[in-house]
Scaffold this motif. Structure first.
Motif, mmCIF file in Angstrom:
data_model
loop_
_atom_site.group_PDB
_atom_site.id
_atom_site.type_symbol
_atom_site.label_atom_id
_atom_site.label_comp_id
_atom_site.label_asym_id
_atom_site.label_seq_id
_atom_site.Cartn_x
_atom_site.Cartn_y
_atom_site.Cartn_z
ATOM 1 N N VAL A 44 24.847 -47.118 -35.122
ATOM 2 C CA VAL A 44 26.174 -46.963 -34.516
ATOM 3 C C VAL A 44 27.125 -46.174 -35.419
ATOM 4 O O VAL A 44 28.110 -45.611 -34.941
ATOM 5 N N GLN A 47 28.217 -42.856 -34.310
ATOM 6 C CA GLN A 47 29.038 -42.865 -33.100
ATOM 7 C C GLN A 47 30.471 -43.308 -33.402
ATOM 8 O O GLN A 47 31.398 -42.925 -32.679
ATOM 9 N N TYR A 132 34.024 -53.909 -29.463
ATOM 10 C CA TYR A 132 34.119 -52.715 -28.606
ATOM 11 C C TYR A 132 34.806 -53.052 -27.283
ATOM 12 O O TYR A 132 35.727 -52.353 -26.850
ATOM 13 N N ALA A 195 19.354 -50.350 -30.033
ATOM 14 C CA ALA A 195 20.714 -49.863 -30.285
ATOM 15 C C ALA A 195 20.899 -48.454 -29.754
ATOM 16 O O ALA A 195 21.989 -48.096 -29.269
ATOM 17 N N VAL A 199 24.083 -46.550 -27.712
ATOM 18 C CA VAL A 199 24.941 -46.064 -28.783
ATOM 19 C C VAL A 199 25.945 -45.024 -28.304
ATOM 20 O O VAL A 199 27.082 -44.979 -28.792
ATOM 21 N N SER A 200 25.582 -44.202 -27.341
ATOM 22 C CA SER A 200 26.473 -43.138 -26.890
ATOM 23 C C SER A 200 27.318 -43.530 -25.683
ATOM 24 O O SER A 200 28.254 -42.815 -25.333
ATOM 25 N N TRP A 203 28.697 -48.762 -27.362
ATOM 26 C CA TRP A 203 28.003 -49.190 -28.578
ATOM 27 C C TRP A 203 28.097 -50.694 -28.819
ATOM 28 O O TRP A 203 27.302 -51.247 -29.587
ATOM 29 N N SER A 206 24.896 -52.398 -28.263
ATOM 30 C CA SER A 206 23.898 -52.198 -29.319
ATOM 31 C C SER A 206 23.846 -53.388 -30.266
ATOM 32 O O SER A 206 22.859 -53.582 -30.977
ATOM 33 N N LYS A 329 21.189 -40.551 -31.153
ATOM 34 C CA LYS A 329 19.999 -41.238 -30.641
ATOM 35 C C LYS A 329 18.729 -40.641 -31.240
ATOM 36 O O LYS A 329 17.814 -41.368 -31.647
#
Length: 499
Positions: A44, A47, A132, A195, A199-200, A203, A206, A329
């Motif tokens: 992560v 990101q 998040y 994850a 992730v994109s 996140w 993840s 990724k």
């Protein structure tokens, strides 16, 4: 004197083997989930502070800032230092907690201790991910979650090594535990892949998904883990090889893996009179564990070996993004090859050390080879995808092989050392001391990488190479002792020295 009929062997032996297999599989899955929940932070990172300028202007204010899409507080120029702080919040807490964890592990039921730690670890991993969805942008929240998770994750390693050490003797411990120790790399691989799915996009998931997985495994562990062979009527394994007449007695050998009461003595005692219960040995003290020969050397060696391994664990995906210019990724997926190499290296190290009897020598040779391979990976590892794949696997094998051997077979050997005179209550404490000392290196590695990386990745790799060399030098005394033992054995076989 009445002769007792032999007990029925086959059903009891089969039952004991099933329990041994269950213990091996269950502890494997438990520690796989531990590492699965540790890995998402490294995926992560890229990101939390991506190159926003590559995505175009901010649709909200048409800003051309390179950090408009980053997640505060990691949107500043000091983001690498903040990532290092996150890593060290976990690793320092883990290192400190590990020295205490082994003491508790010897005095509490391992099943409760392990399953409770897994459920709590799942909780704190989920809470990190919920940052998040709750739109949390304060550093202290993520630091506190990492500290709490680091403390509760110390329940894992001493517990699973103690359980496996309770069930498996020294005979093929290196190979068995080398294969079993692949849970570290399997967990890292699964953690990276899981994850990478979110992730994109989101996140937080993840972290949440791995957190749920480790908590569920904790519940399964609570209901099915068997701590000691004696709990299900099986005899404990043979931890030391002694030259006695019983070695030629197949019935005595069978008793080391079979049920209680199969050996001649225990069966006779059962027939003649009930045996008085043996006095429960006391758990060893911290200083007593340090006095076991080899504990200090292997602990300090692991400090530097784990420094290298955990620097790769936490920084390899970001290194691949910065140097090879892959996406988050793709970099996460490619970094799993280092863990594939770790699986092969752990098995190879265990097999060779079983065959030669030289745990320290095996570690030393692999560490010597790892240093030039790290140098080559930094300079030619990104010349092509094929070269990168090959170098990652080789480096993973040479870096993680000694780390795996020390934390498994070596820890189990020292925790059941013959100087303890049969007291197996030291296994968890010795394991915690060795892994706790190694965890100091695990905390230092990512911290130093965060401080050094702004000066260039070359300097990070020079630091890793120096750590490998120091790890090798710290084992010199133990290696010389093993070499002298081999020379003496060869001389006796040739008749130069009296046995």
């Amino acid at each position: 004197v009445p002769v007792c009929p032999p007990p029925p062997l086959t059903p009891l032996l089969a039952s004991c083997r099933r329990y041994r297999g269950l213990t091996l599989v269950l502890t494997f899955l438990c520690y796989t989930s531990y590492h699965l929940s540790r890995k998402p932070i490294s995926i992560v990172k890229s990101q939390l502070h991506p190159n926003c300028s590559a995505l175009g202007p901010n649709p909200r204010n048409n800003s051309n800032s390179s950090s408009w899409c980053s997640w505060a507080p990691f949107d500043g120029d000091n983001y690498k230092e903040l990532f290092g702080a996150l890593d060290n919040a976990f690793l320092v807490a883990y290192a400190i907690g590990m020295f205490i964890s082994g003491i508790f592990g010897e005095r509490l039921p391992l099943r409760y201790y392990l399953s409770g730690g897994m459920v709590l670890s799942g909780l704190f991993t989920v809470l990190f991910g919920l940052g998040y969805f709750w739109d949390i942008h304060v550093l202290w929240y993520f630091i506190v979650m990492q500290v709490c998770n680091g403390l509760v994750q110390t329940t894992g390693w001493p517990s699973v090594v103690a359980c496996v050490g309770n069930w498996f003797g020294k005979g093929k411990r290196g190979l068995i535990m080398g294969i079993w120790n692949s849970h570290t790399s399997v967990g890292n691989i699964l953690g990276s892949l899981i994850a990478g799915v979110w992730v994109s996009s989101a996140w937080g998931l993840s972290f949440i998904v791995p957190g749920v997985i480790i908590a569920v495994m904790g519940v399964i562990c609570f209901f099915f883990l068997v701590e000691y062979p004696e709990d299900v009527g099986c005899s404990p394994p043979l931890h030391h090889v002694r030259v006695t007449s019983s070695e030629k007695d197949p019935e005595a050998i069978t008793s080391n893996e079979g049920p209680l009461g199969i050996s001649g003595r225990s069966h006779a005692d059962h027939c003649d009179s009930p045996k008085e219960p043996a006095e429960e040995p006391e758990a060893i003290s911290f200083l007593g564990a340090l006095r076991i020969p080899g504990v200090v050397e292997f602990s300090l060696c692991l400090l530097f070996a784990k420094l290298v391994s955990y620097t790769f664990l936490y920084w390899l995906p970001l290194y691949i993004v910065n140097v090879a210019h892959f996406g988050a990724k793709e970099a996460g997926d490619l970094s799993t090859l280092f863990d594939v190499g770790g699986i092969l290296g752990g098995i190879f190290a265990g097999l060779i050390s079983d065959y030669t009897g030289g745990r320290a020598t095996t570690c030393c040779v692999m560490l010597v080879l790892a240093a030039p391979m790290l140098f080559l990976y930094n300079h030619i590892g990104q010349n092509g995808i094929g070269t990168s794949i090959a170098m990652l696997i080789v480096c993973g094998a040479l870096v993680n092989g000694p780390y795996a051997l020390i934390t498994t077979a070596v820890s189990a050997d020292l925790g059941t050392h013959e100087s303890l005179k049969g007291n197996a209550k030291a296994l968890s404490t010795v394991t915690a001391i060795i892994d706790g000392t190694g965890s100091v290196g695990a905390a230092l590695g990512p911290l130093l990488a965060g401080l050094i990386s702004p000066t260039g990745w070359n300097n990070v790799f020079y630091m890793l190479i120096a750590a490998d060399v120091l790890a090798c030098l710290l084992l010199t005394r133990v290696v010389l002792k093993e070499v002298r033992g081999w020379c003496g054995s060869m001389a006796r076989k040739r008749g130069y020295v009296r046995p």
